[in-house]
Write an enzyme that holds these catalytic residues in place. Structure first.
Site, PDB file in Angstrom:
ATOM      1  N   ARG A  81       0.809  -1.219   0.000  1.00  0.00           N
ATOM      2  CA  ARG A  81       0.000   0.000   0.000  1.00  0.00           C
ATOM      3  C   ARG A  81       0.840   1.265   0.000  1.00  0.00           C
ATOM      4  NH1 ARG A  81      -3.138  -3.304   2.170  1.00  0.00           N
ATOM      5  NH2 ARG A  81      -1.379  -3.738   3.497  1.00  0.00           N
ATOM      6  N   THR A  82       1.765   1.342   0.959  1.00  0.00           N
ATOM      7  CA  THR A  82       2.501   2.587   1.121  1.00  0.00           C
ATOM      8  C   THR A  82       3.335   2.891  -0.119  1.00  0.00           C
ATOM      9  OG1 THR A  82       2.573   2.202   3.492  1.00  0.00           O
ATOM     10  CG2 THR A  82       4.071   3.850   2.620  1.00  0.00           C
ATOM     11  N   LYS A 109      25.308  -5.931  -2.843  1.00  0.00           N
ATOM     12  CA  LYS A 109      26.671  -6.324  -3.238  1.00  0.00           C
ATOM     13  C   LYS A 109      27.701  -5.741  -2.291  1.00  0.00           C
ATOM     14  CE  LYS A 109      25.603  -6.206  -8.189  1.00  0.00           C
ATOM     15  NZ  LYS A 109      25.836  -5.389  -9.379  1.00  0.00           N
ATOM     16  N   ARG A 131      11.582   3.829   3.594  1.00  0.00           N
ATOM     17  CA  ARG A 131      11.046   2.904   4.603  1.00  0.00           C
ATOM     18  C   ARG A 131      12.175   1.984   5.044  1.00  0.00           C
ATOM     19  NH1 ARG A 131       5.820  -0.774   4.917  1.00  0.00           N
ATOM     20  NH2 ARG A 131       5.022   1.276   5.436  1.00  0.00           N
ATOM     21  N   HIS A 161       5.334   6.720  11.412  1.00  0.00           N
ATOM     22  CA  HIS A 161       4.819   6.540  10.058  1.00  0.00           C
ATOM     23  C   HIS A 161       3.899   7.741   9.812  1.00  0.00           C
ATOM     24  CE1 HIS A 161       3.645   4.875   6.368  1.00  0.00           C
ATOM     25  NE2 HIS A 161       3.262   3.669   6.725  1.00  0.00           N
TER      26      HIS A 161
END
Lengths: 342, 165
Positions: A81-82, A109, A131, A161
């Site tokens: 969703r976000t 890497k 995030r 959030h």
């Protein structure tokens, strides 16, 4: 203006957390946490989101506001969703969007986070949407990016959030009107691990909500919750009574360490939102959930899909609110501002 | 400075001119579009005076401004409500004051995001000096010569009045 209720600093990530997100004109430069922001600023975000909600209902769901801007989505943690609503929000503002797939990027890497960021800066990005599963990650990045770059926190660990909290406030305001003072809002569930709950509590306090309640077993209530100006209930039936808004939280099994809960079944017995329990709230109460929902764990399917549920409306509203935040951050008034069109 | 006629007088003048122009151009059933906020007031009045069938449309050009990155967001932008089908329609675009021409540029960009109109006729209550783009009105209530530091603003909707600063 700093809101008193949210002033006692961030126990999770330190004292200056709410400080760096405003520029010297008091405008939002980064959006990292709701904590410490003024009622006026939050209201401004909600009003701006209302303007964009109109666009999202039009046939042509796109405006040229952020044309030429580049926004990089940096998701170090899974999200549906976000990430998608941030991407849609950016695209509806005509920005170019870069979705950096961290798991297949050079970070895997052995490149360090700062090297990855510097490379993205070298590609002339204007905004990072971050995030991360570590609390404070977005602040860490905001403190280190080049001056012209803005950072939006799309969820950091158990900390904050902010855009989710704002889309929830927007959803509440659209359903219950502008006066938060007469509302009883109950937040139910895993508050301990919930960045959403933390940000919601700050936002509700800043918007002067009449009564904010937290309902959860003792093991899922964080220490110091009383300082956040909420009423704590360990009994669901007592806590939900006469609520105008019931916000259910997801049980965050992936963040749980140790035996905080006996079992999911038992949790549902005690704290699951059933039709019967919902009937204790006000008859016109709305049911919210930030998603993803665990049907039968924190919420009964018939409630999640029922007439009082605004869960999918929250998703739609997420686009408008993210458009508002992005355009406010990237459209800040510069020192040389002037000009009026006619 | 020259005398400015009252908005009411200018509205009557606009109505007559516009009637004649629509006949000249053989336009019937035009789509009238007012630009928020002052233009929408004028459009509303014209719409009544001309007894147009099609409902009045309004446009908020805030999201199309070219100075967005300089002056920032204007919260509480009103919704634009153009009809879903504007292809091949004759549009009468209405604003209160035509100055730099940038608002009209933004409005036309927004209109073209919805489709391809057959024509756009620009109607302005007042046209003042200071154009920065090659845009001119088809129907004008009054031409005004103002210095760059002078501003004219329409207040309303009841009553409609000009404020000059």
């Amino acid at each position: 203006m700093v809101n008193k209720a949210s002033r006692p600093t961030d126990s999770l990530i330190g004292h200056d957390a709410w400080n760096i997100q405003l520029d010297k004109n008091g405008q939002l430069k980064h959006f990292l946490t709701v904590e410490g922001l003024s009622t006026e600023l939050l209201t401004n975000i909600l009003d701006t989101a209302e303007s964009f909600a109109n666009i999202n209902e039009q046939r042509v769901k796109k405006v040229p506001l952020l044309r030429g801007k580049t926004i990089a989505n940096l998701f170090f943690e899974a999200s549906t969703r976000t990430r998608n609503t941030f991407e849609l929000a950016a695209k509806r503002l005509s920005a170019d969007v870069l979705n950096v797939n961290i798991s297949t990027s050079a970070t895997s890497k052995g490149e360090t986070l700062m090297d990855t960021l510097q490379n993205l800066q070298a590609m002339q990005c204007d905004m990072f949407v971050v995030r991360h599963n570590a609390s404070g990650a977005a602040h860490y990045i905001a403190n280190r990016v080049a001056p012209g770059i803005s950072v939006i926190n799309a969820g950091d660990g158990s900390h904050a959030h902010p855009t989710q909290a704002m889309l929830d406030m927007f959803t509440i305001r659209r359903n219950k009107g502008h006066d938060f003072g007469r509302l009883r809002v109950a937040i139910v569930g895993d508050v301990l691990h919930s960045r959403v709950a933390r940000s919601q509590i700050h936002a509700l306090n800043i918007l002067n909500t009449g009564n904010v309640r937290v309902i959860a077993p003792k093991t899922l209530i964080p220490a110091g919750i009383d300082d956040m100006g909420v009423e704590v209930f360990n009994n669901m039936e007592e806590g939900i009574r006469d609520a105008d808004v019931v916000i259910m939280l997801r049980l965050q099994k992936e963040r749980m360490q140790g035996a905080l809960l006996p079992s999911e079944q038992e949790y549902f017995q005690m704290y699951g939102l059933t039709e019967k329990r919902l009937s204790l709230a006000k008859a016109d109460a709305i049911v919210m959930h930030p998603g993803p929902i665990n049907r039968g764990v924190e919420i009964e399917s018939s409630v999640a899909d029922g007439s009082q549920s605004v869960i999918l409306e929250q998703v739609t509203n997420g686009i408008s609110v993210r458009m508002a935040v992005m355009s406010m951050v990237l459209g800040r008034e510069s020192e040389t501002s002037e000009g009026e069109q006619a | 400075m020259e005398e400015i006629a009252t908005p009411e007088t200018l509205l009557d003048k606009l109505t007559e001119q516009l009637k004649t122009l629509l006949v000249e151009r053989s336009i019937d059933q035009p789509l009238m579009v007012g630009i928020h906020t002052g233009g929408a007031w004028i459009a509303n009045a014209l719409h009544q005076k001309l007894s147009l069938q099609e409902p009045l449309s309004t446009l908020d050009i805030s999201f199309y401004r070219d100075d967005f990155s300089r002056i920032g967001m204007n919260p509480q932008v009103k919704p634009s409500n153009l009809p879903s089908q504007i292809d091949d329609r004759h549009i009468i675009l209405v604003d209160d004051v035509l100055h730099t021409g940038r608002t009209i540029r933004a409005a036309m960009n927004e209109i073209f995001d919805y489709g391809r109109p057959a024509s756009i006729t620009l109607v302005c209550l007042v046209e003042r000096s200071g154009r920065e783009l090659p845009i001119q009105a088809d129907v004008v209530g009054q031409h005004l010569h103002l210095d760059n530091n002078q501003h004219i603003k329409l207040t309303g909707p009841e009553p409609l009045e000009f404020v000059v600063e």
